[in-house]
Design a protein around this motif. Structure first.
Motif, PDB file in Angstrom:
ATOM      1  N   ALA A 127      22.962  -4.347   0.429  1.00 29.18           N
ATOM      2  CA  ALA A 127      22.177  -5.439   1.008  1.00 29.18           C
ATOM      3  C   ALA A 127      20.715  -5.298   0.610  1.00 29.18           C
ATOM      4  CB  ALA A 127      22.313  -5.448   2.530  1.00 29.18           C
ATOM      5  N   GLY A 128      20.149  -6.370   0.092  1.00 28.52           N
ATOM      6  CA  GLY A 128      18.724  -6.400  -0.199  1.00 28.52           C
ATOM      7  C   GLY A 128      18.315  -5.945  -1.582  1.00 28.52           C
ATOM      8  N   ALA A 129      19.253  -5.421  -2.369  1.00 26.07           N
ATOM      9  CA  ALA A 129      18.902  -4.997  -3.725  1.00 26.07           C
ATOM     10  C   ALA A 129      18.901  -6.202  -4.662  1.00 26.07           C
ATOM     11  CB  ALA A 129      19.877  -3.942  -4.224  1.00 26.07           C
ATOM     12  N   VAL A 130      17.958  -6.228  -5.586  1.00 29.35           N
ATOM     13  CA  VAL A 130      17.811  -7.318  -6.548  1.00 29.35           C
ATOM     14  C   VAL A 130      18.223  -6.807  -7.928  1.00 29.35           C
ATOM     15  CG1 VAL A 130      16.214  -8.928  -7.631  1.00 29.35           C
ATOM     16  CG2 VAL A 130      15.940  -8.337  -5.210  1.00 29.35           C
ATOM     17  N   TYR A 131      19.171  -7.492  -8.539  1.00 28.67           N
ATOM     18  CA  TYR A 131      19.653  -7.080  -9.859  1.00 28.67           C
ATOM     19  C   TYR A 131      18.676  -7.553 -10.935  1.00 28.67           C
ATOM     20  CZ  TYR A 131      22.757  -6.469 -13.883  1.00 28.67           C
ATOM     21  OH  TYR A 131      23.303  -6.086 -15.078  1.00 28.67           O
ATOM     22  N   LEU A 132      18.280  -6.634 -11.810  1.00 27.87           N
ATOM     23  CA  LEU A 132      17.295  -6.939 -12.844  1.00 27.87           C
ATOM     24  C   LEU A 132      17.886  -6.982 -14.255  1.00 27.87           C
ATOM     25  CD1 LEU A 132      14.288  -4.754 -11.583  1.00 27.87           C
ATOM     26  CD2 LEU A 132      14.754  -7.175 -11.136  1.00 27.87           C
ATOM     27  N   SER A 223      12.209  10.315   0.132  1.00 27.35           N
ATOM     28  CA  SER A 223      11.542   9.027   0.051  1.00 27.35           C
ATOM     29  C   SER A 223      12.544   7.885  -0.042  1.00 27.35           C
ATOM     30  CB  SER A 223      10.619   9.000  -1.168  1.00 27.35           C
ATOM     31  OG  SER A 223       9.715  10.054  -1.138  1.00 27.35           O
ATOM     32  N   MET A 224      13.562   8.074  -0.879  1.00 26.47           N
ATOM     33  CA  MET A 224      14.562   7.031  -1.053  1.00 26.47           C
ATOM     34  C   MET A 224      15.528   6.992   0.118  1.00 26.47           C
ATOM     35  SD  MET A 224      17.312   6.497  -4.097  1.00 26.47           S
ATOM     36  CE  MET A 224      18.121   8.039  -3.716  1.00 26.47           C
ATOM     37  N   ILE A 225      16.048   8.154   0.512  1.00 25.26           N
ATOM     38  CA  ILE A 225      17.117   8.182   1.508  1.00 25.26           C
ATOM     39  C   ILE A 225      16.620   7.687   2.856  1.00 25.26           C
ATOM     40  CG2 ILE A 225      18.665   9.732   2.761  1.00 25.26           C
ATOM     41  CD1 ILE A 225      18.910  11.356   0.231  1.00 25.26           C
ATOM     42  N   ARG A 226      15.381   8.024   3.221  1.00 18.70           N
ATOM     43  CA  ARG A 226      14.873   7.625   4.530  1.00 18.70           C
ATOM     44  C   ARG A 226      14.294   6.215   4.561  1.00 18.70           C
ATOM     45  NH1 ARG A 226      16.508  11.438   8.365  1.00 18.70           N
ATOM     46  NH2 ARG A 226      16.387  13.475   7.424  1.00 18.70           N
ATOM     47  N   PHE A 227      13.645   5.785   3.469  1.00 13.72           N
ATOM     48  CA  PHE A 227      12.828   4.587   3.556  1.00 13.72           C
ATOM     49  C   PHE A 227      13.231   3.448   2.624  1.00 13.72           C
ATOM     50  CE2 PHE A 227      10.069   7.706   5.521  1.00 13.72           C
ATOM     51  CZ  PHE A 227       9.610   7.004   6.618  1.00 13.72           C
ATOM     52  N   ALA A 228      14.315   3.582   1.916  1.00 16.83           N
ATOM     53  CA  ALA A 228      14.702   2.508   1.005  1.00 16.83           C
ATOM     54  C   ALA A 228      15.039   1.227   1.747  1.00 16.83           C
ATOM     55  CB  ALA A 228      15.891   2.924   0.145  1.00 16.83           C
ATOM     56  N   GLY A 229      15.370   1.325   3.006  1.00 22.72           N
ATOM     57  CA  GLY A 229      15.648   0.122   3.786  1.00 22.72           C
ATOM     58  C   GLY A 229      14.477  -0.360   4.617  1.00 22.72           C
ATOM     59  N   ALA A 230      13.335   0.337   4.532  1.00 21.81           N
ATOM     60  CA  ALA A 230      12.186  -0.039   5.340  1.00 21.81           C
ATOM     61  C   ALA A 230      11.360  -1.108   4.641  1.00 21.81           C
ATOM     62  CB  ALA A 230      11.318   1.199   5.593  1.00 21.81           C
ATOM     63  N   PRO A 231      10.488  -1.825   5.381  1.00 25.52           N
ATOM     64  CA  PRO A 231       9.623  -2.818   4.744  1.00 25.52           C
ATOM     65  C   PRO A 231       8.736  -2.177   3.689  1.00 25.52           C
ATOM     66  CG  PRO A 231       9.610  -3.077   7.129  1.00 25.52           C
ATOM     67  CD  PRO A 231      10.334  -1.790   6.843  1.00 25.52           C
ATOM     68  N   ALA A 232       8.490  -2.913   2.623  1.00 28.31           N
ATOM     69  CA  ALA A 232       7.706  -2.375   1.515  1.00 28.31           C
ATOM     70  C   ALA A 232       6.322  -1.929   1.968  1.00 28.31           C
ATOM     71  CB  ALA A 232       7.594  -3.420   0.407  1.00 28.31           C
ATOM     72  N   ALA A 233       5.689  -2.677   2.887  1.00 29.86           N
ATOM     73  CA  ALA A 233       4.356  -2.318   3.341  1.00 29.86           C
ATOM     74  C   ALA A 233       4.362  -0.977   4.067  1.00 29.86           C
ATOM     75  CB  ALA A 233       3.813  -3.405   4.262  1.00 29.86           C
ATOM     76  N   ALA A 234       5.411  -0.729   4.849  1.00 37.49           N
ATOM     77  CA  ALA A 234       5.495   0.537   5.563  1.00 37.49           C
ATOM     78  C   ALA A 234       5.697   1.692   4.617  1.00 37.49           C
ATOM     79  CB  ALA A 234       6.637   0.489   6.586  1.00 37.49           C
ATOM     80  N   VAL A 235       6.494   1.481   3.594  1.00 36.63           N
ATOM     81  CA  VAL A 235       6.748   2.531   2.607  1.00 36.63           C
ATOM     82  C   VAL A 235       5.454   2.849   1.869  1.00 36.63           C
ATOM     83  CG1 VAL A 235       8.008   3.125   0.532  1.00 36.63           C
ATOM     84  CG2 VAL A 235       9.167   1.901   2.371  1.00 36.63           C
ATOM     85  N   ALA A 236       4.746   1.823   1.424  1.00 37.21           N
ATOM     86  CA  ALA A 236       3.511   2.047   0.694  1.00 37.21           C
ATOM     87  C   ALA A 236       2.494   2.772   1.568  1.00 37.21           C
ATOM     88  CB  ALA A 236       2.943   0.713   0.197  1.00 37.21           C
ATOM     89  N   ALA A 237       2.413   2.389   2.830  1.00 39.66           N
ATOM     90  CA  ALA A 237       1.449   3.004   3.742  1.00 39.66           C
ATOM     91  C   ALA A 237       1.742   4.489   3.922  1.00 39.66           C
ATOM     92  CB  ALA A 237       1.470   2.309   5.097  1.00 39.66           C
ATOM     93  N   SER A 238       3.021   4.868   3.850  1.00 39.93           N
ATOM     94  CA  SER A 238       3.381   6.255   4.079  1.00 39.93           C
ATOM     95  C   SER A 238       2.802   7.177   3.009  1.00 39.93           C
ATOM     96  CB  SER A 238       4.902   6.409   4.113  1.00 39.93           C
ATOM     97  OG  SER A 238       5.457   6.240   2.821  1.00 39.93           O
ATOM     98  N   PHE A 239       2.575   6.674   1.813  1.00 40.85           N
ATOM     99  CA  PHE A 239       2.035   7.498   0.738  1.00 40.85           C
ATOM    100  C   PHE A 239       0.520   7.361   0.620  1.00 40.85           C
ATOM    101  CE2 PHE A 239       6.447   7.362  -0.410  1.00 40.85           C
ATOM    102  CZ  PHE A 239       6.687   8.633  -0.908  1.00 40.85           C
ATOM    103  N   ASP A 240      -0.076   6.486   1.383  1.00 41.87           N
ATOM    104  CA  ASP A 240      -1.518   6.303   1.325  1.00 41.87           C
ATOM    105  C   ASP A 240      -2.248   7.107   2.382  1.00 41.87           C
ATOM    106  OD1 ASP A 240      -1.248   4.575  -0.767  1.00 41.87           O
ATOM    107  OD2 ASP A 240      -1.175   2.766   0.495  1.00 41.87           O
ATOM    108  N   GLN A 241      -1.497   7.716   3.305  1.00 37.92           N
ATOM    109  CA  GLN A 241      -2.158   8.440   4.374  1.00 37.92           C
ATOM    110  C   GLN A 241      -2.744   9.751   3.871  1.00 37.92           C
ATOM    111  OE1 GLN A 241       0.499   8.835   7.680  1.00 37.92           O
ATOM    112  NE2 GLN A 241       0.805   6.642   7.903  1.00 37.92           N
TER     113      GLN A 241
END
Length: 241
Positions: A127-132, A223-241
């Motif tokens: 669910a939610g993956a985009v095929y490229l 990073s992938m296993i825990r947050f691949a289903g989280a909102p992109a903004a939340a994931v990005a914020a996690s690495f900016d702290q």
């Protein structure tokens, strides 16, 4: 004015036209089928248990090279990354549990981190993956998907095996071997006593919007296993702290 052609003359012509149309029909059908848009392929679910050896390149995100033994054990609700940094003799164990608790320990220290989510299921890309499309990467013909603009997942077309993961912050992981059903004995999953005695143990609770930056850099699979289903903004914020 000429008389109309005899039916005996017209009938053979009509029969000839019908035969020509019938002969052309398969070709037309094939052409239409070729012009139809094929449905996008579906990502192959992970095996419920596997062992993978992963070469990790963290240089673009300010880190080093790593070799990781990854053990994924969905039926028992656990995931382990045995992380060896380049030219480092003391490996780091990252033991993750489906209740959201992770233990990071080496020979002398331990850190406990509690995440808001547990392990992703084997079909986490369903669910939610985009095929490229298809791409030739690491010498393999691959299907490529992305999810929440966070992870790019390459899967070998011929076998469905994972080949590579790319992350939004430049981390790259190359799957060197993939053993379906590979398991690790239970004793290897147990965090040492000093993770619980309060001496050199450190516990961090991670809010839904972020993850400690050190843990994010050390545990690249997490990073992938825990947050691949989280909102992109939340994931990005996690690495900016």
């Amino acid at each position: 004015m000429s008389p109309p052609p005899s039916p005996l003359v017209v009938l053979p012509i009509l029969l000839l036209l019908l035969l020509l149309l019938a002969a052309a029909s398969p070709s037309l059908a094939a052409a239409n089928a070729a012009g139809a848009v094929a449905p996008a392929p579906v990502p192959t679910p992970w095996p419920e248990q596997f062992h993978a050896v992963v070469f990790t390149n963290l240089t673009e995100s300010g880190g080093r090279l790593q070799l990781i033994d990854l053990y994924y054990d969905w039926p028992r609700g656990r995931n382990l990354n045995l992380i060896r940094d380049q030219l480092s003799g003391d490996p780091l164990y990252d033991v993750e549990w489906t209740n959201g608790t992770s233990y990071y320990f080496d020979s002398g220290s331990c850190r406990t981190i509690r995440f808001p989510v547990g392990l992703l299921p084997p079909d986490w890309l369903a669910a939610g993956a985009v095929y490229l499309g298809r791409e030739h990467v690491d010498g393999f013909d691959c299907h490529l998907w992305t999810k929440v603009d966070f992870v790019w997942y390459y899967e070998e077309v011929a076998t469905g095996r994972p080949v590579r993961w790319n992350f939004f912050n430049g981390m790259q992981q190359h799957v060197m071997s993939f053993e379906v059903g590979g398991v690790l004995e239970d004793s290897k999953w147990q965090a040492p006593a000093y993770c619980f005695n309060g001496g050199n143990a450190d516990t961090t609770n991670v809010a839904a919007g972020g993850v400690d930056s050190e843990a994010g850099r050390v545990d690249v699979m997490n990073s992938m296993i825990r947050f691949a289903g989280a909102p992109a903004a939340a994931v990005a914020a996690s690495f900016d702290q």
